[in-house]
Motif scaffolding. Sequence first.
Motif, short mmCIF file in Angstrom:
data_model
loop_
_atom_site.label_atom_id
_atom_site.label_comp_id
_atom_site.label_asym_id
_atom_site.label_seq_id
_atom_site.Cartn_x
_atom_site.Cartn_y
_atom_site.Cartn_z
N TYR A 118 0.85 -1.19 0.00
CA TYR A 118 0.00 0.00 0.00
C TYR A 118 0.88 1.24 0.00
O TYR A 118 2.10 1.15 0.17
N ASP A 119 0.29 2.36 -0.18
CA ASP A 119 1.02 3.62 -0.01
C ASP A 119 0.08 4.62 0.65
O ASP A 119 -1.06 4.30 0.96
N LEU A 120 0.57 5.81 0.89
CA LEU A 120 -0.23 6.80 1.62
C LEU A 120 -0.85 7.83 0.68
O LEU A 120 -1.02 8.98 1.03
N GLU A 121 -1.15 7.38 -0.52
CA GLU A 121 -1.71 8.30 -1.50
C GLU A 121 -2.96 9.00 -0.95
O GLU A 121 -3.23 10.15 -1.27
N GLY A 122 -3.70 8.28 -0.11
CA GLY A 122 -4.91 8.87 0.46
C GLY A 122 -4.62 10.15 1.23
O GLY A 122 -5.34 11.14 1.14
N LEU A 123 -3.53 10.11 1.98
CA LEU A 123 -3.12 11.30 2.74
C LEU A 123 -2.79 12.44 1.79
O LEU A 123 -3.18 13.59 1.99
N ILE A 125 -3.87 12.85 -1.20
CA ILE A 125 -5.07 13.34 -1.87
C ILE A 125 -5.86 14.25 -0.95
O ILE A 125 -6.31 15.33 -1.34
N ARG A 126 -5.96 13.83 0.32
CA ARG A 126 -6.69 14.66 1.28
C ARG A 126 -6.05 16.01 1.45
O ARG A 126 -6.70 17.06 1.43
N TYR A 129 -6.28 18.03 -1.72
CA TYR A 129 -7.64 18.53 -1.91
C TYR A 129 -7.87 19.75 -1.02
O TYR A 129 -8.40 20.77 -1.47
#
Lengths: 569, 105
Positions: A118-123, A125-126, A129
Motif C-alpha cells: 500500500y502507499d499513503l496516497e490517500g493522505l 489526496i486529502r 484537496y
Amino acid sequence: MQDAATYSAPLGPQLPKTPTGIDGLDEITEGGLPQGRPTLVCGSAGCGKTLMGVEFLVRGILEYDEPGVLMAFEETADELAANVTSLGFDLQALQDQGKLRLDHVHIDRSEIEETGEYDLEGLFIRLGYAIDFIGAKRVVLDTIEALFSGFPNQAILRSEIRRLFRWLKDKGVTTIITAERGEGSLTRQGLEEYVSDCVILLDNRVIEQITTRRLRIVKYRGSTHGTNEYPYLITEEGISVLPVTSLKLAHEVSDEIVSSGVPALDEMFGRRGFFKGSSILVTGTAGTAKTTLAAAFAAEICRSGKRCLFFAFEESPQQLVRNMRSVGLDLNKYQEQGLLHIEASRPTLNGLEKHLVTLHKFIRDWQPEAVVIDPISNLITVGNITEVRSMLTRLIDFLKVNNITALFTSLISGRNIQQEMTEEGVSSLVDTWLSVRDLEGVGERNRGISILKARGMAHSNQVREFLVTDEGIRLLDVVIGPTGIVTGASRLTQQIKEQAEALANQQELERKDRELERKRRVLEATINNLRTEFESVEEELRQINHDELMRQQALRYNRQNIAGSSSPE
Amino acid sequence: METPLAPTATEDETWELRLYVAGQTVKSVTALANLKSYCEQHLKGRYKLEVIDLLVHPQLAAGDQILAIPTLVRKVPVPIRKIIGDLSNQERVLVGLDIRPAESK
C-alpha cells in the motif's frame, strides 16, 4: 521584468521567507520560515508546538492573507478550536470564511488490518484537496509521527513521508511539521533527516521550580539566523519569543531633561535632571530611601501631566501610597487622575520571562512616559543572575527604543565588599547611577546620596547627606569636618563649633579694629606734637636768620660810613 | 465508478464494502481483483461493493479517514473495519473482515 525592489536589495538575492507573524520569531529567523519549504518544529510535551503551528496559520490568514490548512493527527478540529479560543483565535470563523481548513486525521491501530502493498496516497489526496480547495499557502502537519503508531510497516511509512515532504515542496506551500522530542535525537522518529531546510527546537526547562520555555533554531539552510536560545512565552495573545538582546544599539536619543523630583538632586547634575529616555539605577542598602526617591521621581512625572508606570515588587499599591503620603507625596491623586499606575506583584508570581512580557504588554498598551521598577534586585529570587541580567538587558533595550525614562532601584547587601557592583551587573547598562548609602557615625546612621555616573552630563562629585522629611527628600549642604564629611549630630556639633569660631573671629576682628583706632589716635597726637615742636624751631630759626640779616646790614652801613669820611682827605 | 452487485437472498444482512483507490494503479487493480474473488467465494449474493476513486472524488477521503491506498472499509456490519494494502493475503483479509469461511461452504 525586474522591479525596483530586486535592485534595492543590497545583499543580493535572499532566500524567500514567509513571515510567521509570531512575536519575535521573525526577528530571529530574519524574516520568517523558508518559503515553500517544510520546517520542523520539535519539542517535548507541553512546549506549544501545536500552538505555534496554529498561530502560524492564523497570523498568516489575518496578517498576510495566506490561507492555511491544518492537518491534525492528534486532536480533532473541535478540540483544537476550543484550545485556542482562549488566545482569541476563532478557527470556526476562519473556516467559515474559507481561509482555513482543519482536517483531523484519525488513526486507530485497532481498526486497521494490513495486507500486502500500500502507499499513503490517500493522505496526499486529502491534503492536496484541502490545499487546492482554499488555495492554501501554509500547511501545518501536527505531529505526523502519529502515523508511526498506525502503520506498522516503517519502510513504507518512511519512504512515504519522504515523498510527502518532497511533494509539499513541489506544491510550494510553507509547511510546519511538528514532532515529539526524542531521546538523544531531535525527534522520536528521526524526522529531522527528511526535513533539512529549517529545524526549530522548543524546550521546556524547569530550574528551581520555575519553568522557562526556550526556542532555538537548530538549522536554517540558506539563511543566517539567530543562534542563541531564546526564551518564549505562551501569553494570552499567543507565542511571544524574546530575543535576548536587540541586534543593534541604534535607538533614537533625546536631548530633553526630566527632573528627578528632588530639586536639590537635580542641582547635582550639570543639566538639572536626567535625560529623557535614559535609564537610571538607584542602588543602596536596606532603608536608604530608594523607594522614596523612586516615588518622588514618579510623582514628578505625573505632576508634569505625563503617565508613569510603577512596578512594585515589595509593597502593595495601598501600602506604597500610604507610606509615600508620610513623606508628602500624594500618589493617590495621580492614580485618580489616571497618570500613575502601580502594578504590584510578588516576583515569584511568575517566571522572569512572564514578568518581562507583563512589562512589555503594559508599556505597549499604556504608553507611559516613565517606568519605575522597585526593586529589580527582587527578581533575583526567580532566576539566576545571568537570566536576570539578560532580562534586564532586554527590558532596558526595549525601554530605550521606546524613549521611556526608566528608574530602577536595587538593593545591595551592606557586607558586599564590591559595593559598586550591583548583583545584577546592570550598572554597565544604565546611563545614570545614583548610590544611596548609610553614613554611619558615632551612634547614628545617616543617609547620603552620590552620583556614581551620569552619562553625557557633568555631575557633582559630592556625597550629600539627605533627610526624608514631611515635605519629601531634602538634601543638606555639605559640611566638611577634620576627618571628611560629617553628618547627623556631628554635623550639628560641627556647625555649632563653626558658629562659635565665627563669633570669636568676629570679636577678635572688632578688637583689632579698636586697637587700630587707638594707635591711629596716638599717632595723630604725636604728629601734632612734632608739628608744634617743628613750628617753634622754625620760628626760632627764622628769628636767627633775621637777626643775622640785620646785623650784616648794619655792618655794611658802618663800613660805607667809614669809607666816606676818609675819601675827601 | 460504482459496481454495485445486486443482493439476492441473504442469511442475515447485506455487507457493505467500500474500496478506496487512487486511479488504476497496480495495487488498486490487484486489490479490487482480490476483493471480488473473496466476496464471490464467501459472500456471494449478500454484499454491496463500492469502489471510490479518490482522484475523482478527493473530498470523500476525509469521511472514512483514508490515508493509505488501497483501503477496504467494511461499513456494514458494524463495527467499521479497515484493511489496507492490496489484499493479497486472503487469510488476513477474511480475519480482518470477520468473514467466517465456514459459512461459505
